[in-house]
Design an enzyme around this catalytic site. Structure first.
Site, PDB file in Angstrom:
ATOM      1  N   GLN A 163       0.815  -1.248   0.177  1.00 24.63           N
ATOM      2  CA  GLN A 163       0.072  -0.100  -0.011  1.00 24.63           C
ATOM      3  C   GLN A 163       0.817   1.282  -0.071  1.00 24.63           C
ATOM      4  OE1 GLN A 163      -2.155  -1.728   3.565  1.00 24.63           O
ATOM      5  NE2 GLN A 163      -3.948  -0.679   2.586  1.00 24.63           N
TER       6      GLN A 163
ATOM      7  N   HIS B 183      -1.294   1.472  -4.455  1.00 25.90           N
ATOM      8  CA  HIS B 183      -1.444   2.757  -4.382  1.00 25.90           C
ATOM      9  C   HIS B 183      -0.797   3.826  -5.330  1.00 25.90           C
ATOM     10  CE1 HIS B 183      -3.486   2.127  -0.076  1.00 25.90           C
ATOM     11  NE2 HIS B 183      -4.476   1.863  -1.304  1.00 25.90           N
TER      12      HIS B 183
ATOM     13  N   CYS C 264       3.442  21.371 -22.103  1.00 24.62           N
ATOM     14  CA  CYS C 264       1.984  21.526 -23.149  1.00 24.62           C
ATOM     15  C   CYS C 264       1.027  22.234 -21.960  1.00 24.62           C
ATOM     16  CB  CYS C 264       1.380  20.140 -23.288  1.00 24.62           C
ATOM     17  SG  CYS C 264       0.633  19.378 -21.874  1.00 24.62           S
TER      18      CYS C 264
ATOM     19  N   ASN D 208       2.514  -7.050  13.373  1.00 23.52           N
ATOM     20  CA  ASN D 208       1.910  -5.334  13.686  1.00 23.52           C
ATOM     21  C   ASN D 208       2.199  -5.189  15.003  1.00 23.52           C
ATOM     22  OD1 ASN D 208       1.035  -3.292  11.993  1.00 23.52           O
ATOM     23  ND2 ASN D 208      -0.735  -3.409  13.357  1.00 23.52           N
TER      24      ASN D 208
END
Length: 234
Positions: A100, A118, A148, A209
């Site tokens: 992510q 992402h 441009c 985690n």
């Protein structure tokens, strides 16, 4: 290091890693939701507002000021976790890294097969002529413009924008076929990416985690603490 994780890794040649912001915090990049993350800092607008497509469209000057300040991290280097995953891929054990994150640290560490759900800060494009631009052109002050005259937009998925179908399809395929699925550094609270875990069909789901996640009960192996420490010796 966890002995069970080490054994599973040693015995498998079909490992998939799915990671979030916590993978890069050990490189010094702040996440969103931790105590010292972006959500805990004070801005004129909430971070999720400033990183939304509508904010980009209506207040591009403020968007790019915040983007340059908080999402471009030129000096950061891959950490122990990034390097460990690259080694696992090189050894033929890791099939894919699904991330992510938009920092490109997995590729910097040497990973080849990286699904960037992402997008990446290292890719940018003109919204008018679609020409590709490097990150150097984003670093200038004000709104970056193509020759441009079109606005140069970072190739990152902003809030209110959908994920690319082909990347989600790749992620689903890798996860559904994985023998070992290692998920690290993500709260598993941002959808649709967080729903990818539901496609796993194996019995070796590893969750790494610092804090709790909504899917802890699904894990076959739950490791609290540093991702670098968990993966470093693999």
């Amino acid at each position: 290091m966890n002995d069970t994780l080490k054994t599973w890794v040693q015995q498998s040649t079909n490992i998939v890693f799915f990671g979030g912001a916590g993978v890069s915090t050990e490189s010094g990049i702040p996440d969103f939701r931790s105590a010292d993350g972006l959500y805990a800092q004070k801005y004129a607008y909430p971070p999720e507002v400033m990183l939304s497509r509508s904010f980009f469209d209506h207040k591009p000057e403020v968007f790019f000021e915040f983007y340059r300040d908080k999402l471009l991290h030129e000096q950061v280097k891959p950490n122990t976790a990034h390097l460990a995953l690259a080694r696992l891929e090189e050894s033929g054990k890791l099939r894919a890294v699904i991330t992510q994150n938009i920092d490109g640290l997995h590729q910097m560490a040497g990973s080849k097969n990286v699904v960037e759900l992402h997008g990446s800060v290292h890719r940018n494009f003109c919204m008018k002529c679609k020409k590709a631009h490097g990150v150097e052109e984003i670093k200038t002050s004000g709104i970056p413009l193509c020759l441009c005259g079109g606005t140069i937009k970072p190739d990152v998925v902003l809030f209110e924008e959908p994920l690319r179908n082909e990347l989600m399809d790749d992620a689903v395929r890798y996860i559904s076929q994985a023998e070992v699925l290692i998920i690290g550094g993500t709260s598993l609270s941002v959808y649709p990416a967080a729903g990818l875990v539901d496609y796993y069909r194996g019995d070796k789901l590893v969750l790494i985690n610092n804090g709790e996640t909504s899917r802890d009960v699904m894990a076959n192996l739950l490791i609290r603490g540093s991702i670098g420490a968990a993966l470093g010796g693999l």
